[in-house]
Write an enzyme that holds these catalytic residues in place. Structure first.
Site, PDB file in Angstrom:
ATOM      1  N   HIS A 271       0.668  -1.082   0.384  1.00 41.15           N
ATOM      2  CA  HIS A 271      -0.137  -0.136   0.493  1.00 41.15           C
ATOM      3  C   HIS A 271       0.655   1.249   0.039  1.00 41.15           C
ATOM      4  CE1 HIS A 271      -2.980   2.970   0.907  1.00 41.15           C
ATOM      5  NE2 HIS A 271      -3.994   2.049   1.046  1.00 41.15           N
ATOM      6  N   ASP A 328      -7.860  -5.843   0.035  1.00 43.32           N
ATOM      7  CA  ASP A 328      -8.766  -6.822  -0.811  1.00 43.32           C
ATOM      8  C   ASP A 328      -7.561  -8.191  -1.181  1.00 43.32           C
ATOM      9  OD1 ASP A 328      -9.590  -4.231  -3.387  1.00 43.32           O
ATOM     10  OD2 ASP A 328      -7.693  -3.679  -3.235  1.00 43.32           O
TER      11      ASP A 328
END
Ligand code: CMC
Length: 392
Positions: A271, A328
């Site tokens: 991320h 996700d």
């Protein structure tokens, strides 16, 4: 280079002031309007969360009832709008349909084209978008599967109504179990906003030209579609399926991801902001277990996901780069458990992110932000003389 500061991909550039969502990437903290995501995820419905994100405060009972009524009022799609669906081939990607239809809706509501950030016009447009995105998503699924359209039932909750439009049949009404409804609520709540990510920044860039809210969120859908952003949730399931069917050990996939001579990445890892666990992923991991238990389902992909996570947490490559599971990673397993088809996963993300996109568009207008116009450093040819066609 003059006074231009280079920051490709905007890794360290603040593009706005915002009071919507707080992210502390080093410590894995996420708050909506000051409320920790853990509390919101446990206690709030999606409609409450959307209200909080849009207007800054949790709604009181009357505000919530009015907001719900407004969302219910806008749930159906105009009949002419329904006809647009039949123009798409059956195989059309639902994200393409969603983006196109969000723009098309504005043609049926010309009054919303010059809506600004506050007042009844804005309130109506926000409720309308939150409602229509759900119907468009469900209708695109019905058309792709050749099933008749199922119209919304205003007496149902936001999530149950979506599941009804997806899975009811004219001869059999689908009634969402409380477990499924709760799981979908959790998914949407966790996706409701995440400050200046790629799609939200896109909404702001488009909105900064004073483009209307519909075209701005339609652009947000396009940005979300990519596999590095919202497309990753379906990518994770494809990756886990691949691991399962190939019979290769997980170490093979770790080696692939570490090998810089290819583009392969472990989907659902890494991320830009979180250099620690993504708090949304922690919540999802815990809930996936509960949901599978409560639904008495077993998913072999969950075992693979757990093993993959465990191996990465012990691997120097992932440790050195602070690569942890992101939102996700476990969300696809949750969507699978509640019966959402794989090609709809990123559409589900878009339904969840709609409050964040609208709130950021609203804030941009409230702050009267300047048009977005980054600079570049030119690296092309210097001056050349035009060569006539015959001499080339
Ligand atoms: N697998 C293997 N290596 C990775 C991964 C991964 N998933 N993610 C990052 N890296 C490596 C990257 O190659 C780089 O290595 P090096 O320093 O040797 O060049 C290092 O880690 C730093 O990564 P980065 O590319 O600078 O990170 P970024 O901030 O530009 O990109 C990201 C962030 C999320 C796009 C990226 O981590 C990624 O592609 N992850 C996989 C796709 C994914 O799961 N996306 C969902 C993001 S979260 C929610 C959302 O937005 O939808």
């Amino acid at each position: 280079t003059g006074c231009i500061t280079m920051d490709p991909g905007f890794g360290n550039t603040g593009s706005c002031y915002s009071s919507i969502t707080y992210v502390d990437g080093a410590n894995g903290i996420l708050r909506y309007r000051g409320y920790p995501i853990e509390e919101i995820a446990e206690k709030a419905t999606f409609v409450e969360t959307a209200y909080l994100i849009l207007y800054g405060e949790l709604p009181n009972p009357r505000q919530l009832a009015d907001f719900r009524a407004s969302i219910a009022e806008h749930a159906p799609l105009h009949t002419s709008l329904e006809h647009h669906f039949s123009g798409f081939p059956r195989s059309a990607p639902p994200m393409a349909i969603l983006s196109a239809m969000l723009n098309i809706i504005s043609c049926f509501h010309p009054e919303v084209l010059d809506v600004h950030s506050e007042g009844p016009g804005f309130d109506k447009t926000a409720a309308l978008l939150l409602s229509k995105v759900r119907a468009i998503a469900a209708f695109s699924y019905r058309m792709a599967t050749g099933k008749p359209l199922i119209h919304p039932n205003p007496s149902l909750s936001y999530c149950s109504n979506f599941l009804h439009m997806m899975f009811s049949e004219p001869y059999r009404e689908y009634i969402a179990s409380p477990v499924v409804e709760k799981a979908l609520t959790l998914f949407l709540v966790l996706h409701a906003d995440h400050e200046q990510n790629c799609s939200t920044s896109t909404v702001r860039v488009v909105g900064s030209s004073r483009a209307n809210l519909f075209s701005s969120v339609s652009a947000g859908v396009c940005a979300l579609w990519g596999p590095l952003h919202g497309g990753a949730n379906a990518g994770v399931i494809r990756m886990l399926e691949d691991i399962k069917t190939s019979g290769r050990p997980i170490s093979h996939y770790l080696d692939l991801a570490k090998d810089k001579s290819n583009d392969y990445k472990l989907m659902g890892f890494g991320h830009r902001v979180y250099k620690n666990f993504d708090p949304r992923s922690k919540i999802l991991k815990k809930r996936v277990y509960e949901v599978l238990n409560e639904l008495q389902q077993q998913d072999p992909l969950l075992e693979i996901a757990l093993e993959l996570e465990e191996k990465t947490l012990k691997d120097d490559y992932f440790i050195e780069r602070n690569l942890y599971p992101n939102v996700d990673f476990y969300s696809g397993i949750l969507l699978r458990a509640i019966g959402i088809p794989l090609n709809m996963y990123t559409v589900m993300f878009a339904i969840g992110r709609m409050p964040g996109w609208i709130a950021n568009w609203k804030e941009l207008h409230e702050h009267g932000q300047r048009i977005s116009r980054p600079r570049q450093i030119y690296t092309g040819e210097t001056t050349r003389s035009f060569v006539p066609l015959a001499q080339r």
